[in-house]
Design a protein around this motif. Structure first.
Motif, short mmCIF file in Angstrom:
data_model
loop_
_atom_site.label_atom_id
_atom_site.label_comp_id
_atom_site.label_asym_id
_atom_site.label_seq_id
_atom_site.Cartn_x
_atom_site.Cartn_y
_atom_site.Cartn_z
N GLU A 42 48.71 -31.29 14.09
CA GLU A 42 48.50 -30.05 13.36
C GLU A 42 47.38 -29.22 14.00
OE1 GLU A 42 47.68 -28.48 8.80
OE2 GLU A 42 47.47 -30.60 9.26
N SER A 45 48.74 -27.76 17.30
CA SER A 45 49.70 -26.68 17.10
C SER A 45 49.00 -25.43 16.59
CB SER A 45 50.82 -27.11 16.13
OG SER A 45 50.30 -27.35 14.84
N THR A 46 48.01 -25.59 15.74
CA THR A 46 47.25 -24.43 15.25
C THR A 46 46.50 -23.77 16.41
OG1 THR A 46 46.98 -25.44 13.09
CG2 THR A 46 45.46 -23.69 13.64
#
Length: 54
Positions: A42, A45-46
């Protein structure tokens, strides 16, 4: 994400308790690894999305 860990088995037959507790311990270890991997994915990807928005 909070992981709910199952408790250990207690029984009069120590051999069976030890066998099942090894499996429970491995499942807990796997859950922790998966949660860590998901959190890292996460974050990556952020960061990737933020870098490409600008």
């Amino acid at each position: 994400m909070d992981i709910q860990k199952p408790g250990s088995f207690r029984t009069m037959d120590k051999a069976h308790a030890d066998l099942f507790n090894q499996v429970i311990d491995q499942l807990n270890t796997n859950d922790e690894s998966i949660a860590q991997f998901a959190a890292e994915a996460e974050q990556r990807s952020t960061a990737y999305i933020d870098a490409h928005i600008r």
